[in-house]
Design a protein around this motif. Structure first.
Motif, PDB file in Angstrom:
ATOM      1  N   UNK A   1       0.868  -1.176   0.000  1.00  0.00           N
ATOM      2  CA  UNK A   1       0.000   0.000   0.000  1.00  0.00           C
ATOM      3  C   UNK A   1       0.905   1.226   0.000  1.00  0.00           C
ATOM      4  N   UNK A   2       0.995   1.942  -1.132  1.00  0.00           N
ATOM      5  CA  UNK A   2       1.941   3.058  -1.226  1.00  0.00           C
ATOM      6  C   UNK A   2       1.461   4.285  -0.443  1.00  0.00           C
ATOM      7  N   UNK A   3       2.402   5.011   0.093  1.00  0.00           N
ATOM      8  CA  UNK A   3       2.076   6.212   0.872  1.00  0.00           C
ATOM      9  C   UNK A   3       2.150   7.439  -0.032  1.00  0.00           C
ATOM     10  N   UNK A   4       1.201   7.506  -0.984  1.00  0.00           N
ATOM     11  CA  UNK A   4       1.147   8.643  -1.900  1.00  0.00           C
ATOM     12  C   UNK A   4      -0.315   8.940  -2.212  1.00  0.00           C
ATOM     13  N   UNK A   5      -0.767  10.182  -2.024  1.00  0.00           N
ATOM     14  CA  UNK A   5      -2.198  10.485  -2.172  1.00  0.00           C
ATOM     15  C   UNK A   5      -2.746  10.223  -3.565  1.00  0.00           C
ATOM     16  N   UNK A   6      -1.981  10.522  -4.610  1.00  0.00           N
ATOM     17  CA  UNK A   6      -2.461  10.316  -5.974  1.00  0.00           C
ATOM     18  C   UNK A   6      -2.605   8.824  -6.264  1.00  0.00           C
ATOM     19  N   UNK A   7      -1.630   8.048  -5.832  1.00  0.00           N
ATOM     20  CA  UNK A   7      -1.684   6.602  -6.032  1.00  0.00           C
ATOM     21  C   UNK A   7      -2.856   6.000  -5.264  1.00  0.00           C
ATOM     22  N   UNK A   8      -3.061   6.440  -4.034  1.00  0.00           N
ATOM     23  CA  UNK A   8      -4.142   5.882  -3.225  1.00  0.00           C
ATOM     24  C   UNK A   8      -5.514   6.256  -3.788  1.00  0.00           C
ATOM     25  N   UNK A   9      -5.647   7.471  -4.315  1.00  0.00           N
ATOM     26  CA  UNK A   9      -6.912   7.866  -4.930  1.00  0.00           C
ATOM     27  C   UNK A   9      -7.217   6.978  -6.140  1.00  0.00           C
ATOM     28  N   UNK A  10      -6.195   6.701  -6.941  1.00  0.00           N
ATOM     29  CA  UNK A  10      -6.382   5.844  -8.112  1.00  0.00           C
ATOM     30  C   UNK A  10      -6.740   4.423  -7.699  1.00  0.00           C
ATOM     31  N   UNK A  11      -6.012   3.874  -6.742  1.00  0.00           N
ATOM     32  CA  UNK A  11      -6.247   2.498  -6.304  1.00  0.00           C
ATOM     33  C   UNK A  11      -7.619   2.349  -5.650  1.00  0.00           C
ATOM     34  N   UNK A  12      -8.075   3.372  -4.958  1.00  0.00           N
ATOM     35  CA  UNK A  12      -9.411   3.344  -4.371  1.00  0.00           C
ATOM     36  C   UNK A  12     -10.467   3.316  -5.469  1.00  0.00           C
ATOM     37  N   UNK A  13     -10.209   4.044  -6.561  1.00  0.00           N
ATOM     38  CA  UNK A  13     -11.182   4.159  -7.648  1.00  0.00           C
ATOM     39  C   UNK A  13     -11.224   2.923  -8.539  1.00  0.00           C
ATOM     40  N   UNK A  14     -10.071   2.321  -8.816  1.00  0.00           N
ATOM     41  CA  UNK A  14     -10.025   1.229  -9.802  1.00  0.00           C
ATOM     42  C   UNK A  14      -9.759  -0.139  -9.188  1.00  0.00           C
TER      43      UNK A  14
END
Length: 208
Positions: A117-130
């Motif tokens: 689970x990466x600690x980056x807001x953009x990555x987490x937003x994408x992973x939450x969405x897709x």
């Protein structure tokens, strides 16, 4: 090939690219990564081909939460759950037995999946969405990892459909990788950002 920054409307075109089986470039807390739909064999093949990487080195899978990770594996040992709670999001990769019914083909995984689970807001937003994505470092195999989108584009070019530019990456020490061979047997696969003593203290297990 499209490039978006965090200030652009990047999420929908990125979701569309992933749904179409394309390879995308995304920021993480370490270096930039290239990602694709983990549940599409063709997308994973495109990901590996973009890096000139063989199936003998399957990509890890990035997740947005412990719950996403649990949906991909047979079970999560108590010690692994403690590690995830303590160090996610962050530079820890945990290898666990994948669900045999998961229906994906990441390469020669021997029935396991490497989760982070990466600690980056953009990555987490994408992973939450897709949902979970197969992700590996954004570079040609054998070349230096990319700390900027410019470095990634110089190596990967049009093999990547969408580049997400969040400035210079975190760089630094790669993630620590541990593998659970059983509920009580934890093996250190790669020393990294998290000290072995901390992994042992939190998990309650000794590293093999």
């Amino acid at each position: 090939m499209s490039v978006y920054t965090a200030h652009d409307e990047w999420l929908e075109p990125t979701k569309a690219a992933i749904a179409a089986g394309k390879v995308i470039c995304l920021p993480t807390d370490t270096v930039y990564g290239v990602g694709a739909n983990a549940f599409s064999a063709d997308a994973v093949t495109a990901l590996l081909e973009a890096k000139s990487r063989t199936r003998q080195k399957p990509p890890p899978v990035l997740v947005a939460s412990i719950e996403q990770a649990q949906s991909l594996v047979e079970s999560v040992p108590e010690a692994a759950h403690k590690l995830a709670e303590a160090f996610w999001p962050g530079a820890l990769t945990i290898i666990l037995p994948a669900k045999p019914t998961i229906g994906w083909d990441l390469g020669e995984t021997n029935g396991t999946v490497a989760l982070r689970m990466p600690n980056h807001p953009m990555a987490l937003e994408l992973l939450t969405a897709v949902g979970p994505l197969a992700v590996t470092s954004a570079n040609i195999t054998g070349q230096p990892p990319a700390n900027t989108v410019e470095e990634a584009r110089a190596q990967l070019g049009d093999a990547v459909a969408v580049y997400l530019d969040a400035g210079r990456g975190g760089g630094g020490v790669p993630s620590s990788i541990v593998r659970f061979n059983s509920d009580t047997e934890m093996e250190l696969i790669r020393a990294g950002a998290i000290a072995s003593a901390d992994l042992e203290r939190v998990s309650g297990l000794e590293l093999a």
